[in-house]
Motif scaffolding. Sequence first.
Motif, PDB file in Angstrom:
ATOM      1  N   GLY A   1       3.405   5.357  -6.045  1.00 56.69           N
ATOM      2  CA  GLY A   1       3.177   5.259  -7.482  1.00 56.69           C
ATOM      3  C   GLY A   1       2.056   6.163  -7.957  1.00 56.69           C
ATOM      4  O   GLY A   1       2.162   6.815  -8.999  1.00 56.69           O
ATOM      5  N   MET A   2       0.972   6.215  -7.199  1.00 58.10           N
ATOM      6  CA  MET A   2      -0.146   7.080  -7.568  1.00 58.10           C
ATOM      7  C   MET A   2       0.242   8.548  -7.472  1.00 58.10           C
ATOM      8  O   MET A   2      -0.122   9.349  -8.347  1.00 58.10           O
ATOM      9  N   ALA A   3       0.960   8.898  -6.420  1.00 57.15           N
ATOM     10  CA  ALA A   3       1.397  10.290  -6.272  1.00 57.15           C
ATOM     11  C   ALA A   3       2.314  10.691  -7.426  1.00 57.15           C
ATOM     12  O   ALA A   3       2.189  11.800  -7.973  1.00 57.15           O
ATOM     13  N   LEU A   4       3.209   9.802  -7.821  1.00 56.92           N
ATOM     14  CA  LEU A   4       4.088  10.092  -8.948  1.00 56.92           C
ATOM     15  C   LEU A   4       3.277  10.235 -10.233  1.00 56.92           C
ATOM     16  O   LEU A   4       3.537  11.128 -11.050  1.00 56.92           O
ATOM     17  N   GLY A   5       2.270   9.389 -10.422  1.00 55.71           N
ATOM     18  CA  GLY A   5       1.398   9.495 -11.593  1.00 55.71           C
ATOM     19  C   GLY A   5       0.632  10.804 -11.620  1.00 55.71           C
ATOM     20  O   GLY A   5       0.509  11.453 -12.671  1.00 55.71           O
ATOM     21  N   ILE A   6       0.119  11.215 -10.472  1.00 57.92           N
ATOM     22  CA  ILE A   6      -0.608  12.493 -10.393  1.00 57.92           C
ATOM     23  C   ILE A   6       0.335  13.653 -10.678  1.00 57.92           C
ATOM     24  O   ILE A   6      -0.021  14.595 -11.399  1.00 57.92           O
TER      25      ILE A   6
ATOM     26  N   GLN B   1      12.204  -6.146  -0.449  1.00 59.54           N
ATOM     27  CA  GLN B   1      11.959  -4.727  -0.158  1.00 59.54           C
ATOM     28  C   GLN B   1      13.218  -3.886  -0.397  1.00 59.54           C
ATOM     29  O   GLN B   1      13.139  -2.790  -0.966  1.00 59.54           O
ATOM     30  N   ALA B   2      14.375  -4.388   0.019  1.00 57.81           N
ATOM     31  CA  ALA B   2      15.617  -3.638  -0.194  1.00 57.81           C
ATOM     32  C   ALA B   2      15.944  -3.525  -1.676  1.00 57.81           C
ATOM     33  O   ALA B   2      16.291  -2.441  -2.169  1.00 57.81           O
ATOM     34  N   ALA B   3      15.821  -4.635  -2.401  1.00 53.26           N
ATOM     35  CA  ALA B   3      16.124  -4.622  -3.832  1.00 53.26           C
ATOM     36  C   ALA B   3      15.145  -3.740  -4.591  1.00 53.26           C
ATOM     37  O   ALA B   3      15.534  -2.985  -5.494  1.00 53.26           O
ATOM     38  N   ALA B   4      13.860  -3.802  -4.225  1.00 53.19           N
ATOM     39  CA  ALA B   4      12.870  -2.948  -4.878  1.00 53.19           C
ATOM     40  C   ALA B   4      13.190  -1.480  -4.623  1.00 53.19           C
ATOM     41  O   ALA B   4      13.137  -0.654  -5.546  1.00 53.19           O
TER      42      ALA B   4
ATOM     43  N   VAL C   1       6.618  -3.655  -9.393  1.00 55.51           N
ATOM     44  CA  VAL C   1       7.569  -4.326  -8.501  1.00 55.51           C
ATOM     45  C   VAL C   1       7.227  -4.040  -7.034  1.00 55.51           C
ATOM     46  O   VAL C   1       7.265  -4.935  -6.189  1.00 55.51           O
ATOM     47  N   GLY C   2       6.857  -2.799  -6.761  1.00 59.72           N
ATOM     48  CA  GLY C   2       6.550  -2.437  -5.385  1.00 59.72           C
ATOM     49  C   GLY C   2       5.176  -2.894  -4.951  1.00 59.72           C
ATOM     50  O   GLY C   2       5.043  -3.741  -4.061  1.00 59.72           O
ATOM     51  N   PHE C   3       4.138  -2.356  -5.598  1.00 61.08           N
ATOM     52  CA  PHE C   3       2.778  -2.646  -5.174  1.00 61.08           C
ATOM     53  C   PHE C   3       2.326  -4.062  -5.533  1.00 61.08           C
ATOM     54  O   PHE C   3       1.984  -4.864  -4.662  1.00 61.08           O
TER      55      PHE C   3
ATOM     56  N   LEU D   1       0.820  -1.213   0.000  1.00 64.89           N
ATOM     57  CA  LEU D   1       0.000   0.000   0.000  1.00 64.89           C
ATOM     58  C   LEU D   1       0.856   1.266   0.000  1.00 64.89           C
ATOM     59  O   LEU D   1       0.469   2.271  -0.616  1.00 64.89           O
ATOM     60  N   CYS D   2       2.000   1.219   0.653  1.00 60.18           N
ATOM     61  CA  CYS D   2       2.929   2.365   0.597  1.00 60.18           C
ATOM     62  C   CYS D   2       3.426   2.580  -0.831  1.00 60.18           C
ATOM     63  O   CYS D   2       3.455   3.723  -1.318  1.00 60.18           O
TER      64      CYS D   2
END
Length: 137
Positions: free
Chosen positions: A16-21, A73-76, A41-43, A10-11
Amino acid sequence: MSRRYLVWALCYAAIGMALGIYMAASHNHGQLVTHAHVLMVGFVVSLVYGIIHRLWLDMPRRALAMTQFVLHQAAAAVLLVGLFLLYGGKATEATLGPLLGIGSIGVLLGMLLMLYMVVRPGTAAAIQPSPTDQAAA
């Protein structure tokens, strides 16, 4: 582990959504690749791992599950920060290439560890057909 993956997923979704906006509002889509990777990769991958833990992994070895979680998580994070810097023009591909390679390989190793936990005998629950599936057969 499923809750940890859900929280991280969810983070990543919010980032990702904030970057898209931001890209839509600024009419600058230079971070499109980063945006897609944050969401996939993240979500998505983190969410799928959380679902796998919740539905199929009965008793994974705690150390292995934690190693897989931290590795993913670290690699992402390394991969996503590297992409952000690359597509933001903050560093060159020659500079970031090794970092992006490490992040990519780390994400792959995390996937392989998840695969191992799923196929390892005694870790994943056997999928039992429902009574309606048995009656139909």
